[in-house]
Each structure stands twice: as structure tokens, then as C-alpha cells.
Design an enzyme around this catalytic site. Structure first.
Site, PDB file in Angstrom:
ATOM      1  N   ASP A  48       0.864  -1.176   0.000  1.00 54.28           N
ATOM      2  CA  ASP A  48       0.000   0.000   0.000  1.00 54.28           C
ATOM      3  C   ASP A  48       0.905   1.231   0.000  1.00 54.28           C
ATOM      4  OD1 ASP A  48      -2.434   1.479   0.273  1.00 54.28           O
ATOM      5  OD2 ASP A  48      -1.935   1.773   2.380  1.00 54.28           O
ATOM      6  N   ASP A 239      -1.432  -0.968   6.158  1.00 54.89           N
ATOM      7  CA  ASP A 239      -1.636  -0.478   7.522  1.00 54.89           C
ATOM      8  C   ASP A 239      -3.081  -0.099   7.814  1.00 54.89           C
ATOM      9  OD1 ASP A 239      -1.275   3.045   7.529  1.00 54.89           O
ATOM     10  OD2 ASP A 239      -1.401   1.814   5.753  1.00 54.89           O
ATOM     11  N   ASP A 243      -7.133  -2.463   4.379  1.00 53.72           N
ATOM     12  CA  ASP A 243      -6.116  -3.371   3.850  1.00 53.72           C
ATOM     13  C   ASP A 243      -6.266  -4.783   4.418  1.00 53.72           C
ATOM     14  OD1 ASP A 243      -4.880  -1.413   2.290  1.00 53.72           O
ATOM     15  OD2 ASP A 243      -3.629  -0.739   3.948  1.00 53.72           O
TER      16      ASP A 243
END
Length: 345
Positions: A48, A239, A243
Site C-alpha cells: 500500500d 496499515d 487493507d
């Protein structure tokens, strides 16, 4: 005595314990020894962007108003954004510095992956990305699409009112982390909900192989599934609470534990406590070091035992040789496993 499996049983377990201890001292928590094995198979790391490769600390760069005063735009937008915990929303409210206090708000609604909607002082306000305005068929200037920075577009009573540009900062060790992964022949992929121009800029700066923007949470899941369907063994690093599904889908789920959401940390197989991207290649290295030392122990124990078994069958080896083949080899294997603790990641 010679065929006693103590050397094998003890040395293999201690190898994993030693590696877990080494990783913990380097800010990496493995939730089980089996995940050390999984890390040795990883050939693709999917990350990410916000909070993983960037600090997730946004700052307002510019306010562009249309049909309203800049102060009024910030006041209205921050009154809506204060109801969100997203880093971008926090940047807007921090910049507003409390000017939204006293405004009446109602019917605040979060539109997943798009932004926020609500009633501010009796007016319907939208604040989010351009997809939010498209969803409600609100026209906006075409030049907004060319803005490189992350933007929060604002609409009041179904009319475009302006936008706020926000920039994030790349983490200091992010470039070193990507270089280290490439040196291990691992492909890097970045996924983000930010617009493609922002994602491309970060990917170019860090040297990431592939980057995909404009993704909703389900879009990230689709991209990861495509990679898995292509035969890739992958780790996903994230995080945010959105996710968690991707972390669960990956072969190895890695969570940034410092500022990460509880859901993602709970779902992950590996947790990076200090939020440093450089710990990602270190976690993979820990798995490979563990495998190497465990196989050294297995080979040592098997070779010595087979040789002494042959000598024992021929009447050459005595009880002393048998003890050395059992306790002696076990001690050597233990010392070799302890050596993991002194290695650097």
C-alpha cells in the site's frame, strides 16, 4: 544411541526460535515459525502507499476556491472532514485550526473509497476525490485531473466549490527498501486509492516495478488475486483497516504495527513494529537465513549419524562414538542455531 533423533528435533526447533528472537530485536514480529518458511518463497511484494511507503502525514499545500471565499471553503470542508480519521481528513482539519467550531452538522456519511457527504449549516456538502463528484453527477473543471498532488474536491449544494491540494512525504528508508527487494530478485508492486498521477510519481521516485492507483478496497483485492492467479508467491504490506482483506488474501500478510489499524495487525502474519519499509526485505532475509541454518543442522546430523551407524554395524564404533553421534551432534546443532542471534538483518 546413534539413531536417537534428539539432534534433529532440538536443532530445528531452536533454529526457528532463534530467528523469531532475531527478528523481534529488529522490530519484526513473526506470529509463528511457519511464516519464516513462507517468506523464503516470496517472489513479489505488494505494498500500500499511504502509511507504508509514505509517512501518512499530509499537509495542505494549496486552496483553490470557485464561487466561494477560500476561508469559507476551508471552514465548510473541515466541518465535514473532522468526522473522519483518514490522514487526508486530519490534514484539512489541522490546517483549518478550529474555524469549523460552532457549525451545525448532520447526516454525516462516509462513502467508501470516495470521501464524505453531509449537511453543514443546512447545505449538502461533498468532500473527497473526483470519483465522489462523478457519483453524484457534479460537473468540475477538467484541469483538476492534471493536478499531481492528492486533492480534496468540494461541492456545496451539488455545485463545484473548489479543491484543496495535499501532499504526503515518502519515508526516509523507502528507497533503500525497494532497492533491497530488487537485489533479492523480488518484484515490487504498489497499490493505492490515490489518483494514478500521484501513484506514478511515487513509483518513479522509488523505482517500483508496477503501480496501480484509483483503487477501492475491492480493487486491491482484485489486483492481488490476479497476481496469485499468475502463479506469484506474494506478500502484501499495509496499515489501514481497508487493507485487512488483502492482507488475509496474500501468502504472507505484513502489517505496519506503529500506526496500523487493529484489524490489519490482527489479520497479518508478520508485524513491523517501527513502520520502517526497510524491515520488509529484512523479514524475507530472516526466513532465508533460518532455512539455511536449519538445513545445515539437518545435514550435519544425518551425515554423522549415517557414518557412525555404518561403523557401529561393522563393530568399529564403540559407545563413545555413539554418544558423540548423539549428544555431540546435538550440541553442535544447538550452537549453530544460537548463531542466528548474532546475525544482522
Amino acid at each position: 544411541v546413534i539413531s536417537c533423533p534428539c539432534a534433529l528435533v532440538v536443532s530445528i526447533a531452536l533454529g526457528y526460535f532463534g530467528a523469531i528472537g532475531l527478528a523481534s530485536r529488529n522490530g519484526i514480529v513473526f506470529k509463528g515459525g511457519n511464516y519464516l518458511d513462507v517468506m523464503t518463497q516470496i517472489d513479489t511484494v505488494v505494498m500500500d502507499k499511504t502509511g507504508t511507503l509514505t509517512k501518512g502525514v499530509f499537509r495542505v499545500q494549496q486552496v483553490v476556491a470557485s464561487g466561494v471565499e477560500k476561508d469559507g471553503l476551508i471552514k465548510t470542508a473541515s466541518a465535514l472532514e473532522r468526522h473522519s480519521t483518514h490522514p487526508i481528513a486530519k490534514a484539512v482539519t489541522e490546517y483549518a485550526n478550529g474555524v469549523y467550531e460552532g457549525l451545525q452538522t448532520a447526516n454525516i456519511e462516509e462513502v467508501a473509497g470516495h470521501g464524505l457527504k453531509g449537511i453543514i449549516e443546512g447545505k449538502e456538502v461533498l468532500a473527497g476525490n473526483v470519483k465522489l463528484l462523478n457519483q453524484y453527477s457534479i460537473q468540475y473543471p477538467a484541469e483538476i485531473e492534471q493536478v499531481v498532488d492528492t486533492i480534496v474536491v468540494v461541492a456545496i449544494d451539488k455545485k463545484y466549490a473548489g479543491y484543496i491540494t495535499i501532499a504526503d512525504e515518502i519515508k526516509e528508508d523507502a528507497k533503500a527498501a525497494i532497492d533491497a527487494l530488487h537485489s533479492q530478485n523480488i518484484k515490487t508492486v504498489m497499490l493505492s486509492g490515490d489518483k494514478q498521477s500521484v501513484v506514478d510519481q511515487v513509483a518513479k521516485t522509488l523505482g517500483i516495478d508496477e503501480a496501480y492507483g484509483n483503487l477501492l478496497p475491492e480493487g486491491k483485492v482484485e489486483q492481488v488475486q490476479k497476481l496469485k492467479d499468475g502463479g506469484r508467491k506474494l506478500a502484501f504490506v499495509g496499515d489501514g483497516v481497508n487493507d485487512a482483506p488483502v492482507v488475509a488474501l496474500a501468502d504472507a500478510g505484513i502489517a505496519m504495527g506503529g500506526l496500523g489499524s487493529d484489524a490489519t495487525i490482527e489479520t497479518a502474519d508478520v508485524v513491523i513494529q517501527n513502520d520502517q519499509p526497510s524491515r520488509i526485505p529484512a523479514a524475507i532475509k530472516a526466513g532465508k537465513v533460518t532455512r539455511r541454518i536449519v538445513w545445515q543442522n539437518i545435514t550435519l546430523a544425518m551425515v554423522v549419524k549415517i557414518i557412525v551407524l555404518i561403523l557401529g554395524a561393522g563393530g568399529v564404533a564403540t559407545l563413545w562414538e555413539a554418544v558423540i553421534a548423539d549428544v555431540g551432534v546435538a550440541l553442535l546443532a544447538i550452537l549453530n542455531a544460537v548463531r542466528i542471534q548474532k546475525l544482522s538483518l
